[in-house]
Design an enzyme around this catalytic site. Structure first.
Site, PDB file in Angstrom:
ATOM      1  N   THR A 162       0.861  -1.176   0.000  1.00  0.00           N
ATOM      2  CA  THR A 162       0.000   0.000   0.000  1.00  0.00           C
ATOM      3  C   THR A 162       0.903   1.233   0.000  1.00  0.00           C
ATOM      4  O   THR A 162       1.868   1.302   0.760  1.00  0.00           O
ATOM      5  CB  THR A 162      -0.906   0.023   1.242  1.00  0.00           C
ATOM      6  OG1 THR A 162      -1.737  -1.139   1.231  1.00  0.00           O
ATOM      7  CG2 THR A 162      -1.778   1.259   1.260  1.00  0.00           C
ATOM      8  N   ARG A 284     -37.479   4.868   2.718  1.00  0.00           N
ATOM      9  CA  ARG A 284     -38.093   3.924   1.795  1.00  0.00           C
ATOM     10  C   ARG A 284     -39.423   3.414   2.357  1.00  0.00           C
ATOM     11  O   ARG A 284     -39.482   2.964   3.505  1.00  0.00           O
ATOM     12  CB  ARG A 284     -37.135   2.742   1.572  1.00  0.00           C
ATOM     13  CG  ARG A 284     -37.672   1.636   0.697  1.00  0.00           C
ATOM     14  CD  ARG A 284     -37.786   2.068  -0.748  1.00  0.00           C
ATOM     15  NE  ARG A 284     -38.066   0.935  -1.628  1.00  0.00           N
ATOM     16  CZ  ARG A 284     -38.313   1.045  -2.912  1.00  0.00           C
ATOM     17  NH1 ARG A 284     -38.321   2.241  -3.485  1.00  0.00           N
ATOM     18  NH2 ARG A 284     -38.560  -0.023  -3.644  1.00  0.00           N
ATOM     19  N   HIS A 354     -31.093  -1.729   1.547  1.00  0.00           N
ATOM     20  CA  HIS A 354     -31.237  -0.912   0.344  1.00  0.00           C
ATOM     21  C   HIS A 354     -31.932  -1.653  -0.794  1.00  0.00           C
ATOM     22  O   HIS A 354     -32.339  -1.024  -1.779  1.00  0.00           O
ATOM     23  CB  HIS A 354     -29.863  -0.432  -0.141  1.00  0.00           C
ATOM     24  CG  HIS A 354     -29.331   0.751   0.605  1.00  0.00           C
ATOM     25  ND1 HIS A 354     -28.833   0.663   1.896  1.00  0.00           N
ATOM     26  CD2 HIS A 354     -29.212   2.056   0.252  1.00  0.00           C
ATOM     27  CE1 HIS A 354     -28.423   1.848   2.287  1.00  0.00           C
ATOM     28  NE2 HIS A 354     -28.644   2.717   1.312  1.00  0.00           N
ATOM     29  N   GLU A 379      -3.377  -7.107   7.334  1.00  0.00           N
ATOM     30  CA  GLU A 379      -2.722  -7.307   8.631  1.00  0.00           C
ATOM     31  C   GLU A 379      -3.051  -8.669   9.244  1.00  0.00           C
ATOM     32  O   GLU A 379      -3.112  -8.821  10.458  1.00  0.00           O
ATOM     33  CB  GLU A 379      -3.092  -6.184   9.602  1.00  0.00           C
ATOM     34  CG  GLU A 379      -1.992  -5.159   9.799  1.00  0.00           C
ATOM     35  CD  GLU A 379      -1.875  -4.234   8.573  1.00  0.00           C
ATOM     36  OE1 GLU A 379      -2.134  -4.702   7.436  1.00  0.00           O
ATOM     37  OE2 GLU A 379      -1.491  -3.071   8.749  1.00  0.00           O
TER      38      GLU A 379
END
Length: 401
Positions: A162, A284, A354, A379
């Protein structure tokens, strides 16, 4: 009721730092995160803002220009940043691990050379253990350093860096058999080198190549790369701590605090997923009312919130134990394991809330759904954490027969 994942016992300074970071996340990260992530674009402007806030030097001692804060403060800041966009917290994490390793294990000259510039974010760090042919089995490292006068010559290929491209300092773990008896345990013949390089891709210094970004399912924006050493010459004074054979222990110390960081990232992503889920459930409507009014959704929200709280509590406990100077590999392993698993589950539940919209790239939960799996691996996998936890428990509860 207070919002989830509150931390008791913080000082006024810690609360002020967290408030500043939270405001930055809300104003500078959340509005642009999904767009940048979809373009796999490095968040240059966000990183510059983090430099101005001093976050690259958060745990670097004040004598070197840092803020000298605790691991707990750092972990809570990471939690906030990951809530905005997990990739940004990854940019800081590898830098933080390298700075921590230099602070804890470096020579005075190495501390004086690197820490002031790292505190400003002028030098940014990456660290490298993994290789293409190994993952968690660090003892199988084949990259090697051979002494040649006042230098070492490094050869080998590393994987999954990274910040591999954007960093200018990489802590690289390689095998170095110099001064070690034949047949000695592998971990006693490993050395960490501090490798300076130019940011970018291609040949970034003679003998060192960063081929390019690895295309990933999630965790985009931040660059993840390989690192190829072919006759890379490094001065002997860039051996971390000045003595060969200590690299494995230095890296494991860095990974231990890194596990607290990954736990914090899991907490932040889970918290954001809960926020998205509980908000959407109230907007919703089905069968004449908001879906939050249905018991099935309320049960799901209750489970999600409980997991967010539990993961946060374990992460805070692991950070505080390390700050106290005590061994915390058990607590860090538990926190990393629980937070990453709960993060995956909370994100999936928010995705389910959702419905079909969760599958659309227009909704933020789609991004979180692709980001959460990285935390299951980074990790150390869940299986590695369980091995660490199991061994430590057997040490503490040894049968006296």
């Amino acid at each position: 009721m207070a919002r989830l994942a509150q931390t008791h016992g913080l000082t006024d300074v810690q609360q002020e730092i967290l408030s500043t970071v939270r405001d930055f996340v809300d104003k500078e990260i959340l509005p642009v995160a999904t767009e940048l992530e979809h373009r796999d674009e490095y968040p240059t402007q966000i990183v510059e803002g983090l430099k101005e806030l001093g976050l690259f030097g958060l745990m670097i001692p004040e004598e070197y220009g840092g803020l000298g804060e605790s691991l707990l403060t750092y972990a809570l800041c990471v939690e906030e940043i990951a809530r905005g966009w997990m990739s940004v917290s990854g940019i800081i994490n590898t830098h933080f691990i390298v700075a921590y390793m230099i602070k804890q294990h470096g020579t005075q000259e190495q501390k004086d050379t690197f820490l002031p510039r790292m505190a400003l974010g002028e030098v940014r760090g990456a660290f490298s253990m993994s290789e293409p042919g190994l993952g968690s089995d660090v003892s199988a490292i084949t990259s090697k350093a051979v002494r040649d006068g006042d230098e070492y010559v490094l050869n080998g290929q590393k994987m999954w860096l990274t910040n591999g491209g954007t960093s200018s300092l990489v802590a690289v773990l390689v095998r170095s058999d110099e001064g070690h008896a034949e047949g000695a345990p592998p971990h006693r013949s490993m050395t960490t080198f501090l490798v300076e390089k130019e940011p970018g891709f291609g040949e970034v210094r003679p003998g060192l190549t960063i081929p390019g970004k690895i295309d990933k399912m999630g965790y985009k924006g931040v660059d993840t790369t390989e690192l190829i050493m072919d006759g890379l010459r490094i001065p002997a004074d860039r051996v971390l701590g000045g003595t060969t054979g200590r690299g494995f222990y230095q890296m494991m110390d860095g990974v231990e605090v890194g596990r607290v960081n990954v736990a914090a990232r899991g907490c932040g992503v889970a918290q954001r997923a809960f926020e998205l889920g509980v908000s959407y459930a109230q907007q919703r409507h089905t069968f004449g009312r908001a879906i939050a009014g249905h018991q099935a959704i309320q049960f799901k929200l209750a489970e999600m919130a409980t997991k967010v709280e539990a993961a946060h509590a374990m992460m805070v406990n692991a950070a505080r134990k390390k700050d106290s100077g005590e061994r915390n590999d058990l607590e860090a392993g538990m926190a990393k394991y629980l937070a990453s698993e709960y993060c995956k589950e909370v994100v999936e539940d928010a995705f389910r809330i959702h419905g079909g919209y969760g599958f659309s790239k227009e909704y933020e939960i789609e991004r979180l759904y692709r980001e959460a799996p990285m935390l299951l691996i980074g990790e150390g996998t869940a299986e590695i954490q369980k091995m660490i936890i199991g061994r430590r428990l057997l040490e503490e509860y040894r049968f006296q027969g």
